[in-house]
Design an enzyme around this catalytic site. Structure first.
Site, PDB file in Angstrom:
ATOM      1  N   LYS A 285     -16.999 -10.408 -22.413  1.00  0.00           N
ATOM      2  CA  LYS A 285     -15.634 -10.865 -22.188  1.00  0.00           C
ATOM      3  C   LYS A 285     -15.664 -12.191 -21.439  1.00  0.00           C
ATOM      4  CE  LYS A 285     -11.181  -8.838 -20.923  1.00  0.00           C
ATOM      5  NZ  LYS A 285     -10.521  -7.635 -20.387  1.00  0.00           N
ATOM      6  N   GLU A 372      -2.497   8.084 -22.514  1.00  0.00           N
ATOM      7  CA  GLU A 372      -1.260   8.453 -21.843  1.00  0.00           C
ATOM      8  C   GLU A 372      -0.882   9.918 -22.070  1.00  0.00           C
ATOM      9  OE1 GLU A 372      -1.267   4.058 -22.403  1.00  0.00           O
ATOM     10  OE2 GLU A 372      -1.612   5.770 -23.763  1.00  0.00           O
ATOM     11  N   ARG A 400       4.168   6.649 -25.622  1.00  0.00           N
ATOM     12  CA  ARG A 400       3.081   7.268 -26.379  1.00  0.00           C
ATOM     13  C   ARG A 400       2.863   8.731 -25.998  1.00  0.00           C
ATOM     14  NH1 ARG A 400      -0.799   2.849 -27.867  1.00  0.00           N
ATOM     15  NH2 ARG A 400      -2.522   4.224 -27.385  1.00  0.00           N
TER      16      ARG A 400
END
Length: 641
Positions: A285, A372, A400
């Site tokens: 990253k 979630e 969600r």
């Protein structure tokens, strides 16, 4: 801000077909120039930086090997797709990212045929790609579907549900696992790259298929043993046993910054006659930009910055704390008072402030990953055992887990506390991240208490109220960004459930505010009073249960009542209208107007422009009141027909 970099090779590329016209030896230079262009663009527009830098070589390789847009390339989440946008005809607009009228910070179907599927939430790519692959199979089309998914997104169950169902797609489905923080495998080098090339090549696949044919000719016990021996030997060598069990042929790991090696492996995968393929690519990253490599979390999403120094332009500072910071401080104080309180987040510790909470209480702070649904039911289990869980989840992400909120929390009346960050409009992140619907989807549920903080002090009171409320589920919503600058209470109060507060008393217009639009409601009241229209303002505090007595008094003593909320239709206004209808409060000619977010998805823009567009500012409130009273902007009554 620095000048644009020199990019002679990238200048010759407008669409992926131009990449495919290059010699393979030119691809490393193209990747370098593409990375420089992305850094330059994001330094001027702000946006997601680290994730896109990590997939530059992968972007070049995928478009070089596959026939996009005939082959469908689907980026999970989509925040890493800035390099992809640059090489798919949108370079001339790349410096408009996340600005009003500019490019979205995520993939979007309406922007380009090279964005076959819109995204911004995590872990949808494999399911969508499977849909494209099966559609091609049913239509007899040759196109493939390529899903690029980060390892963080593989913490969500939806990805595995899709993989478990993927066998029917055959070799039309390719999943590229972008492993950018080494959570699946350690850093890899030339040996692993060689292995990836080997297991994806015809030199390996052809003998493997021959061995499989021979094994199938054996008696069943020997056939099964031979098949498992081959699978587990290769899984032990490459780490791909899990994916093999889900029906994928695993290739990797491979260095995701070696573009020529990537091309070779992807060409082998493209031409393979196997079923679904998974290519494990290890990237870094922030690759190629030292500040982003050294602080991946701080450079995941950035404001404008200086390319040379990496210093981000965060403004003068010294303003009020953010609501997120206030919440984290308030929750930490509650956890100091009560060891039964635990904090839960779904892969957003810094975004929700729970990174600070976790520093103080590491044993009672849980990051469950992008999960979630699990987070909510995990909280329900804790609540059932006498603990006091705070499930701290962005409003848009809590969507969600709605079934878990209903089935596992509300029906069982368990005292789970929901802290919904980013409620309302969110500016540059746009419609995918706006917390527009939580009032509509929570206020319909029996047993729930739903609050909205008007300012930082109110948020502290509400966190404390939730902490001690054990008779059922509670929720508080608060927005992104800074507070209004009110002092924080040293000793927060326990609010009386379902009771609002009067801010100012008037006689003609009543403004019933919920949440942080209260400041605009007060400004509107000042302007209406200046026009000779006596105005009341109430902060209802609770969307459920409503303060029936206060609302009844306001509706029966004023000519016009206006509800205002930073949420979609179906929230506060709908419930106030229901109360008025049930009790016949409008029979005497009362005019009720509900102000809310428009019934559409608002485009990304600066927050103040979004509020003005939605009419949720002082000017919009004043205009609504005047129209209801049929008076003009000067406060003079219009002639009525």
């Amino acid at each position: 801000m620095s000048d644009r970099p020199e990019t002679p090779l990238l200048d010759s590329v407008k669409y992926p077909a131009d990449i495919r016209a290059l010699d393979k030896s030119q691809l490393p230079q193209l990747a370098d120039e593409l990375r420089a262009e992305m850094i330059s663009a994001v330094s001027q527009s702000g946006g997601h930086l680290g994730s896109g830098l990590g997939v530059v070589e992968l972007t070049v390789a995928v478009h070089y090997v596959f026939d996009t847009p005939k082959d469908k390339l689907i980026w999970d989440v989509g925040h890493q797709a800035y390099p992809h946008k640059i090489v798919t005809g949108r370079r001339d607009r790349i410096r408009t990212l996340r600005q009003g009228g500019g490019l979205s910070g995520f993939t979007r179907r309406s922007e380009s045929e090279y964005d076959p599927f819109g995204a911004a939430h995590s872990s949808t790519s494999i399911s969508a790609a499977l849909g494209f692959a099966i559609a091609n199979k049913l239509a007899g089309e040759s196109g493939r579907a390529i899903a690029v998914i980060g390892d963080g997104a593989l913490s969500a169950g939806m990805a595995y549900e899709a993989m478990n169902n993927a066998e029917a797609a055959g070799n039309r489905l390719i999943v590229i696992l972008n492993d950018n923080d080494m959570s699946i495998a350690p850093p890899v080098g030339s040996l692993r790259n060689s292995l990836a090339r080997l297991v994806s090549s015809s030199k390996y696949l052809t003998p493997r298929r021959l061995a499989q044919k021979l094994a199938r000719a054996m008696p069943e016990p020997l056939h099964a043993a031979a098949r498992k021996a081959e699978e587990y030997t290769r899984g032990w060598m490459t780490g791909g046993t899990l994916f093999e069990e889900l029906g994928f042929y695993y290739v990797g790991p491979i260095d995701g910054h070696n573009v020529e090696a990537l091309v070779e492996v992807l060409e082998n995968v493209r031409d393979a006659a196997e079923g679904p393929m998974l290519v494990h690519v290890v990237t870094k990253k922030g690759k190629g930009y030292a500040p982003a490599e050294n602080a991946a979390d701080k450079y995941h999403g950035v404001v404008k910055f200086d390319v040379v120094s990496g210093k981000q332009d965060k403004g003068p500072g010294g303003g009020p704390p953010t609501y997120t910071a206030v919440f984290a401080k308030a929750l930490t104080a509650e956890m100091e008072r009560d060891e039964r309180i635990v904090a839960i987040t779904a892969a957003m510790p810094s975004g929700t402030g729970l990174d600070k909470v976790g520093e103080a209480f590491p044993d009672r702070t849980f990051d469950v990953g992008i999960a979630e649904q699990h987070a909510v039911t995990f909280a329900a289990g804790l609540a059932a055992q006498g603990y006091r869980p705070f499930a701290t989840i962005y409003s848009t992400f809590l969507q969600r887990a709605y079934d878990q909120v209903v089935h596992d929390v509300a029906i069982q009346n368990l005292p789970v506390r929901f802290a919904m960050d980013r409620a309302g409009l969110v500016g540059a992140d746009g419609s995918t991240h706006a917390g527009s619907f939580d009032l509509a989807y929570l206020c319909t549920l029996p047993n729930f208490v739903v609050m909205a903080a008007a300012d930082e002090a109110e948020l502290c009171h509400m966190v404390h109220t939730m902490a001690v409320h054990d008779s059922g589920p509670t929720a508080v919503r608060y927005p992104r960004g800074e507070g209004v600058g009110v002092p924080l209470p040293e000793n927060p109060q326990v609010l009386e459930i379902g009771k609002g507060r009067m801010i100012r008393e008037g006689r003609q217009v009543a403004i019933l505010s919920l949440g942080t639009r209260l400041e605009e409601a007060k400004k509107a009241a000042d302007q209406l009073d200046a026009k000779g229209l006596s105005t009341s303002v109430a902060d209802l505090r609770f969307a459920k249960p409503l303060d029936d007595a206060l609302i009844r008094r306001l509706l029966t003593t004023h000519e016009v009542a206006i509800t205002i909320e930073e949420a979609a239709v179906g929230g506060l206004g709908a419930h106030v209208l229901t109360l008025a209808s049930d009790e016949g409060l409008t029979d005497g000619g009362l005019k009720i107007r509900t102000m809310r977010l428009p019934d559409r998805f608002q485009e990304h823009d600066k927050p103040e422009k979004q509020y003005a567009e939605a009419g949720l500012d002082a000017a919009g409130i004043v205009e609504t009141a005047l129209k209801a009273l049929r008076v003009n902007s000067a406060g003079v009554e219009e002639v009525r027909a």
